[in-house]
Design a protein around this motif. Structure first.
Motif, PDB file in Angstrom:
ATOM      1  N   CYS A   1       0.849  -1.187   0.000  1.00  0.00           N
ATOM      2  CA  CYS A   1       0.000   0.000   0.000  1.00  0.00           C
ATOM      3  C   CYS A   1       0.889   1.244   0.000  1.00  0.00           C
ATOM      4  CB  CYS A   1      -0.886   0.020   1.241  1.00  0.00           C
ATOM      5  SG  CYS A   1      -1.924  -1.442   1.413  1.00  0.00           S
ATOM      6  N   ALA A   2       0.599   2.169  -0.900  1.00  0.00           N
ATOM      7  CA  ALA A   2       1.328   3.427  -0.983  1.00  0.00           C
ATOM      8  C   ALA A   2       0.325   4.558  -0.780  1.00  0.00           C
ATOM      9  CB  ALA A   2       2.010   3.566  -2.341  1.00  0.00           C
ATOM     10  N   SER A   3       0.713   5.568  -0.008  1.00  0.00           N
ATOM     11  CA  SER A   3      -0.177   6.698   0.221  1.00  0.00           C
ATOM     12  C   SER A   3       0.622   7.994   0.218  1.00  0.00           C
ATOM     13  CB  SER A   3      -0.923   6.538   1.549  1.00  0.00           C
ATOM     14  OG  SER A   3      -0.009   6.493   2.631  1.00  0.00           O
ATOM     15  N   ALA A   4      -0.058   9.072  -0.194  1.00  0.00           N
ATOM     16  CA  ALA A   4       0.587  10.379  -0.255  1.00  0.00           C
ATOM     17  C   ALA A   4      -0.452  11.463  -0.086  1.00  0.00           C
ATOM     18  CB  ALA A   4       1.302  10.560  -1.588  1.00  0.00           C
ATOM     19  N   GLN A   5      -0.028  12.593   0.443  1.00  0.00           N
ATOM     20  CA  GLN A   5      -0.902  13.752   0.544  1.00  0.00           C
ATOM     21  C   GLN A   5      -0.407  14.821  -0.410  1.00  0.00           C
ATOM     22  OE1 GLN A   5      -1.659  15.234   4.514  1.00  0.00           O
ATOM     23  NE2 GLN A   5      -3.531  14.038   4.433  1.00  0.00           N
ATOM     24  N   LEU A   6      -1.311  15.280  -1.262  1.00  0.00           N
ATOM     25  CA  LEU A   6      -0.997  16.353  -2.188  1.00  0.00           C
ATOM     26  C   LEU A   6      -0.926  17.672  -1.435  1.00  0.00           C
ATOM     27  CD1 LEU A   6      -0.503  17.041  -5.154  1.00  0.00           C
ATOM     28  CD2 LEU A   6      -2.974  17.308  -5.425  1.00  0.00           C
ATOM     29  N   ARG A   7      -1.843  17.837  -0.501  1.00  0.00           N
ATOM     30  CA  ARG A   7      -1.874  18.966   0.428  1.00  0.00           C
ATOM     31  C   ARG A   7      -2.738  18.514   1.595  1.00  0.00           C
ATOM     32  NH1 ARG A   7      -4.322  21.498  -4.307  1.00  0.00           N
ATOM     33  NH2 ARG A   7      -6.569  21.352  -4.204  1.00  0.00           N
ATOM     34  N   PRO A   8      -2.761  19.244   2.705  1.00  0.00           N
ATOM     35  CA  PRO A   8      -3.540  18.790   3.867  1.00  0.00           C
ATOM     36  C   PRO A   8      -4.989  18.480   3.492  1.00  0.00           C
ATOM     37  CG  PRO A   8      -2.158  20.637   4.477  1.00  0.00           C
ATOM     38  CD  PRO A   8      -2.041  20.487   2.977  1.00  0.00           C
ATOM     39  N   GLY A   9      -5.418  17.276   3.844  1.00  0.00           N
ATOM     40  CA  GLY A   9      -6.780  16.848   3.584  1.00  0.00           C
ATOM     41  C   GLY A   9      -7.042  16.328   2.181  1.00  0.00           C
ATOM     42  N   VAL A  10      -6.044  16.361   1.318  1.00  0.00           N
ATOM     43  CA  VAL A  10      -6.208  15.896  -0.068  1.00  0.00           C
ATOM     44  C   VAL A  10      -5.096  14.896  -0.353  1.00  0.00           C
ATOM     45  CG1 VAL A  10      -6.310  16.545  -2.495  1.00  0.00           C
ATOM     46  CG2 VAL A  10      -7.203  18.107  -0.759  1.00  0.00           C
ATOM     47  N   GLY A  11      -5.452  13.621  -0.442  1.00  0.00           N
ATOM     48  CA  GLY A  11      -4.452  12.595  -0.660  1.00  0.00           C
ATOM     49  C   GLY A  11      -4.940  11.508  -1.586  1.00  0.00           C
ATOM     50  N   ALA A  12      -4.055  10.561  -1.833  1.00  0.00           N
ATOM     51  CA  ALA A  12      -4.361   9.448  -2.723  1.00  0.00           C
ATOM     52  C   ALA A  12      -3.676   8.197  -2.193  1.00  0.00           C
ATOM     53  CB  ALA A  12      -3.885   9.746  -4.144  1.00  0.00           C
ATOM     54  N   VAL A  13      -4.196   7.046  -2.608  1.00  0.00           N
ATOM     55  CA  VAL A  13      -3.618   5.765  -2.224  1.00  0.00           C
ATOM     56  C   VAL A  13      -3.490   4.878  -3.452  1.00  0.00           C
ATOM     57  CG1 VAL A  13      -4.490   5.827   0.141  1.00  0.00           C
ATOM     58  CG2 VAL A  13      -5.861   4.779  -1.639  1.00  0.00           C
ATOM     59  N   GLY A  14      -2.584   3.925  -3.351  1.00  0.00           N
ATOM     60  CA  GLY A  14      -2.419   2.928  -4.399  1.00  0.00           C
ATOM     61  C   GLY A  14      -2.050   1.611  -3.749  1.00  0.00           C
ATOM     62  N   ASP A  15      -2.352   0.516  -4.407  1.00  0.00           N
ATOM     63  CA  ASP A  15      -1.968  -0.784  -3.860  1.00  0.00           C
ATOM     64  C   ASP A  15      -1.574  -1.722  -4.986  1.00  0.00           C
ATOM     65  OD1 ASP A  15      -4.384  -1.527  -5.002  1.00  0.00           O
ATOM     66  OD2 ASP A  15      -5.388  -1.901  -3.108  1.00  0.00           O
ATOM     67  N   GLY A  16      -0.924  -2.800  -4.617  1.00  0.00           N
ATOM     68  CA  GLY A  16      -0.492  -3.774  -5.606  1.00  0.00           C
ATOM     69  C   GLY A  16       0.176  -4.962  -4.959  1.00  0.00           C
ATOM     70  N   LEU A  17       0.433  -5.977  -5.769  1.00  0.00           N
ATOM     71  CA  LEU A  17       1.076  -7.189  -5.258  1.00  0.00           C
ATOM     72  C   LEU A  17       2.569  -6.990  -5.032  1.00  0.00           C
ATOM     73  CD1 LEU A  17      -0.776  -9.890  -7.382  1.00  0.00           C
ATOM     74  CD2 LEU A  17      -1.231  -9.159  -5.015  1.00  0.00           C
ATOM     75  N   THR A  18       3.148  -5.954  -5.659  1.00  0.00           N
ATOM     76  CA  THR A  18       4.555  -5.617  -5.452  1.00  0.00           C
ATOM     77  C   THR A  18       4.643  -4.150  -5.045  1.00  0.00           C
ATOM     78  OG1 THR A  18       4.933  -4.888  -7.728  1.00  0.00           O
ATOM     79  CG2 THR A  18       5.277  -7.239  -7.256  1.00  0.00           C
ATOM     80  N   ALA A  19       5.772  -3.782  -4.461  1.00  0.00           N
ATOM     81  CA  ALA A  19       5.982  -2.384  -4.091  1.00  0.00           C
ATOM     82  C   ALA A  19       5.910  -1.489  -5.328  1.00  0.00           C
ATOM     83  CB  ALA A  19       7.328  -2.227  -3.384  1.00  0.00           C
ATOM     84  N   GLU A  20       6.504  -1.943  -6.420  1.00  0.00           N
ATOM     85  CA  GLU A  20       6.505  -1.155  -7.654  1.00  0.00           C
ATOM     86  C   GLU A  20       5.093  -0.956  -8.186  1.00  0.00           C
ATOM     87  OE1 GLU A  20       8.389  -3.904  -7.149  1.00  0.00           O
ATOM     88  OE2 GLU A  20      10.379  -3.003  -6.942  1.00  0.00           O
TER      89      GLU A  20
END
Length: 69
Positions: free
Chosen positions: A20-39
């Motif tokens: 699972c990868a997550s990031a915030q573009l700015r406070p309160g606004v973010g996105a997530v991604g997932d996958g079977l590998t880190a890449e």
């Protein structure tokens, strides 16, 4: 117009082995991604961030308006 925006992210593997990868573009606004590998998780996050930036625009901290007479 082309530009680059660097967004710090967190990458973790859950108890089922899914990345699972997550990031915030700015406070309160973010996105997530997932996958079977880190890449795969980072690529999924990248695509989510592109869609988010297209929807809400780039972070205001990274934009500058200059009036030239």
């Amino acid at each position: 117009m082309s530009w680059t925006q660097h967004v710090p992210y967190v990458l973790e593997q859950d108890e089922d082995g899914v990345w699972c990868a997550s990031a915030q573009l700015r406070p309160g606004v973010g996105a997530v991604g997932d996958g079977l590998t880190a890449e795969a998780a980072v690529e999924d996050l990248r695509q989510a961030l592109i869609a988010l930036i297209e929807e809400v625009g780039p972070s205001p901290e990274l934009t500058v308006t200059v009036d030239v007479a």
